[in-house]
Design an enzyme around this catalytic site. Sequence first.
Site, PDB file in Angstrom:
ATOM      1  N   TRP A  41     -36.619  -3.739  18.691  1.00 30.83           N
ATOM      2  CA  TRP A  41     -35.859  -4.690  19.495  1.00 30.83           C
ATOM      3  C   TRP A  41     -34.524  -3.998  19.740  1.00 30.83           C
ATOM      4  CZ3 TRP A  41     -31.245  -7.492  19.071  1.00 30.83           C
ATOM      5  CH2 TRP A  41     -31.089  -8.529  19.993  1.00 30.83           C
ATOM      6  N   LYS A  50     -38.347 -12.355  16.751  1.00 27.23           N
ATOM      7  CA  LYS A  50     -38.538 -13.495  15.861  1.00 27.23           C
ATOM      8  C   LYS A  50     -37.410 -13.635  14.858  1.00 27.23           C
ATOM      9  CE  LYS A  50     -41.000 -16.807  13.983  1.00 27.23           C
ATOM     10  NZ  LYS A  50     -40.982 -18.082  14.713  1.00 27.23           N
ATOM     11  N   ASN A  82     -34.103  -0.426  10.860  1.00 25.61           N
ATOM     12  CA  ASN A  82     -33.923  -1.797  11.335  1.00 25.61           C
ATOM     13  C   ASN A  82     -32.487  -2.191  11.007  1.00 25.61           C
ATOM     14  OD1 ASN A  82     -34.119  -4.589  11.772  1.00 25.61           O
ATOM     15  ND2 ASN A  82     -35.142  -4.963   9.829  1.00 25.61           N
ATOM     16  N   GLY A  83     -31.769  -2.763  11.981  1.00 25.77           N
ATOM     17  CA  GLY A  83     -30.383  -3.161  11.713  1.00 25.77           C
ATOM     18  C   GLY A  83     -29.419  -2.325  12.538  1.00 25.77           C
ATOM     19  N   CYS A 118     -36.674  -5.549  14.999  1.00 26.45           N
ATOM     20  CA  CYS A 118     -37.366  -4.315  14.637  1.00 26.45           C
ATOM     21  C   CYS A 118     -38.249  -4.548  13.409  1.00 26.45           C
ATOM     22  CB  CYS A 118     -36.428  -3.157  14.329  1.00 26.45           C
ATOM     23  SG  CYS A 118     -35.372  -2.696  15.688  1.00 26.45           S
ATOM     24  N   GLU A 159     -36.850 -20.603  26.302  1.00 23.09           N
ATOM     25  CA  GLU A 159     -37.161 -19.301  25.724  1.00 23.09           C
ATOM     26  C   GLU A 159     -38.535 -18.783  26.103  1.00 23.09           C
ATOM     27  OE1 GLU A 159     -37.208 -18.923  21.398  1.00 23.09           O
ATOM     28  OE2 GLU A 159     -37.903 -20.970  21.191  1.00 23.09           O
ATOM     29  N   LYS A 172     -36.972 -24.769  23.652  1.00 18.44           N
ATOM     30  CA  LYS A 172     -38.371 -24.326  23.709  1.00 18.44           C
ATOM     31  C   LYS A 172     -38.739 -23.917  25.122  1.00 18.44           C
ATOM     32  CE  LYS A 172     -39.102 -23.717  20.605  1.00 18.44           C
ATOM     33  NZ  LYS A 172     -38.561 -23.743  19.288  1.00 18.44           N
ATOM     34  N   GLU A 221     -33.777 -29.378  21.079  1.00 20.52           N
ATOM     35  CA  GLU A 221     -34.880 -28.498  20.716  1.00 20.52           C
ATOM     36  C   GLU A 221     -35.866 -28.364  21.890  1.00 20.52           C
ATOM     37  OE1 GLU A 221     -35.410 -26.334  18.747  1.00 20.52           O
ATOM     38  OE2 GLU A 221     -37.567 -26.077  18.554  1.00 20.52           O
ATOM     39  N   ARG A 266     -41.324  -9.038  15.729  1.00 16.02           N
ATOM     40  CA  ARG A 266     -39.935  -8.711  15.381  1.00 16.02           C
ATOM     41  C   ARG A 266     -39.228  -7.924  16.478  1.00 16.02           C
ATOM     42  NH1 ARG A 266     -38.920  -9.277   9.828  1.00 16.02           N
ATOM     43  NH2 ARG A 266     -37.158  -7.879  10.006  1.00 16.02           N
ATOM     44  N   HIS A 282     -20.688 -38.276  33.064  1.00 19.28           N
ATOM     45  CA  HIS A 282     -19.362 -37.664  32.983  1.00 19.28           C
ATOM     46  C   HIS A 282     -19.345 -36.283  33.637  1.00 19.28           C
ATOM     47  CE1 HIS A 282     -17.817 -40.942  30.610  1.00 19.28           C
ATOM     48  NE2 HIS A 282     -18.912 -40.882  29.871  1.00 19.28           N
TER      49      HIS A 282
END
Length: 604
Positions: free
Chosen positions: A75, A599, A101-102, A2, A485, A482, A478, A28, A501
């Site tokens: 978000w 983000k 936000n939160g 948010c 996402e 990438k 990494e 965000r 294995h």
Amino acid sequence: MCGIVGFVADSGDALPFLFDGLKRLEYRGYDSAGIALATPEGIATQKSQGKLAQLQELLDRLPRGVPCGIGHTRWATHGRPTDENAHPHMDCQGIIATVHNGIIENFQELKQELMGAGHVFASDTDTEVVPHLLEAYGGDKDLVRAVQSAESRLKGAYAFLAMSSRQPDTIIAVRRSSPLVIGWGEGVHYIASDVSAFLANTRQAQFLENGDLAVVTPQSVTIHDGQGQITERPVTTIGWNIRQAERGGYTHFMLKEIMEQPDVWGDCLRGRVQNGRVVVEELGLVSRQLPKVGRIQIVAAGTAYHAGLVGKSLIERLARIPVDVAVASEFRYQEPVLTDDTLVMAISQSGETADTLACMALARHQGMSTYALVNQVGSTLARESDRVGYTHAGPEIAVASTKAYTTQILVLTLLALALAEARGRARPDLVEGLLMLPAIGQEIVQDLEHIQDMAAQLAQSPHVFYIGRGMDYALAMEGQLKIKEISYIHAEAYAAGEMKHGTLALIEEGTPVVAILTEERLAGKTLSNILEVKARGARVWAIVGKTLGRELPVDHLLSIPTREPFLSPALAALPLQLLAYWTAVNRGQDVDQPRNLAKSVTVE
Ligand code: M6R
């Protein structure tokens, strides 16, 4: 998680700033958005599910020339991304508006209590308890006092803005863990979750501390600390400029941020190397303390965690200091055993990741020495750690982290070399070698054709494997994050020797495998693993150090022009990032704003 913005001025029009600020904070969260303006006649509000483009269509329904307003881009945590759940939220009388936000953890019990007292709720969000609580505490008459009373009832980690049509020249800003910063202009104040929202208007920024409540009017900012005492917070000048936070001709922020890495690496290394030695103070550390570091505990999330894994390998091998790397969301509940000589180090682009912050709070509580490796200047992590080193990558807007990651690797390399020297294991050749990376990086990002070809093929596949050994395995992790996402292709990273294995069972005709091979000492071993997957029909694309690829039986080969493994990780990251980017573009995905993500993850 948010983005929130506020604008309060003597005169003028809040709307253009609010919408532009939201655009800059859209990274965000982009599930829904809304704006409210405070006029003496009442609150005017428009909100919509979906991205800001949908809100934009509603803006002409808002009055112009109103100099006080707040905005939000969401978000979703509590409640689906619908029009009703979009912020701003209002009290029953439509006098008070809030954006938040939160998470408000005790919202259920507060909602029950308020509904019992006759308040009518219009959404499923936790946020909506705030305007109703403010109403219950007389916010229509004295908003500041109502916020102070309401505050003592709220539990959780959050930030919110509140305004009332009865005081249309005042915004109250409250910070409990989630970030908030006030921008200072002439006869105007801006409020935002981060500075990028108002950098086009002012670079004078005042960061609120945890527990602060700020009463913001056009002419003044009065800050009450967590104990209710009036306090001062410094106004600092932000070094970034607005151009750095814009796309600059690229179709996506992610591509811009990948391509600018060689230059950004120059910024990151500047002043930190002199005569074959690392200038320790430029990393935010003190030279004489380095020999006392007996162990390092790294905590981080996502991409920053992957950088930590590369750092572990660099520090252990160059300085022979044991390093543990933990995912922050796990570490905080692990009851970790930390010895007195341990340096606890957090890595974070935003400096606002809730789990990472909680780990550092835990370390401080145990009396540990803390060090933060951060990109966002003035972020909570930077301010709450004993020492801070900056990556100097500039604003990173795309949700997928790229330049923050490679600059984290560069600073970790500098740190490893400084620790190595403090232990009598100096490597001036590597220290000098670091200065060559911007030029080598430039060569790599120019050579795009091959990668686009690979990406066009990968885009057709439902899954892909990434393999490597040692630092190459950390890079593989990494690489797979990438691609997952932003292209939504299922991807797995495996330690190359571990495939047999179990996971080898998944390899069939045409399965794509990206092999990373930058270390000569491991080349033979990884080659065997490549042959194993090839024998089962895999299509193998290899990213290899100079001279290692000559004999490789692979379908595509990308060569990194260095044979020095300690300097390879940031370079090898470039083709991995470009491969992910072009694959997502080929699949027509929203590269900068992938679904379900945001983000900066300021909730647990
Ligand atoms: O701001 P931080 O570095 O603390 O963020 C950590 C992760 O949320 C972040 O790296 C995330 O994994 C990225 N989207 C990856 O590209």
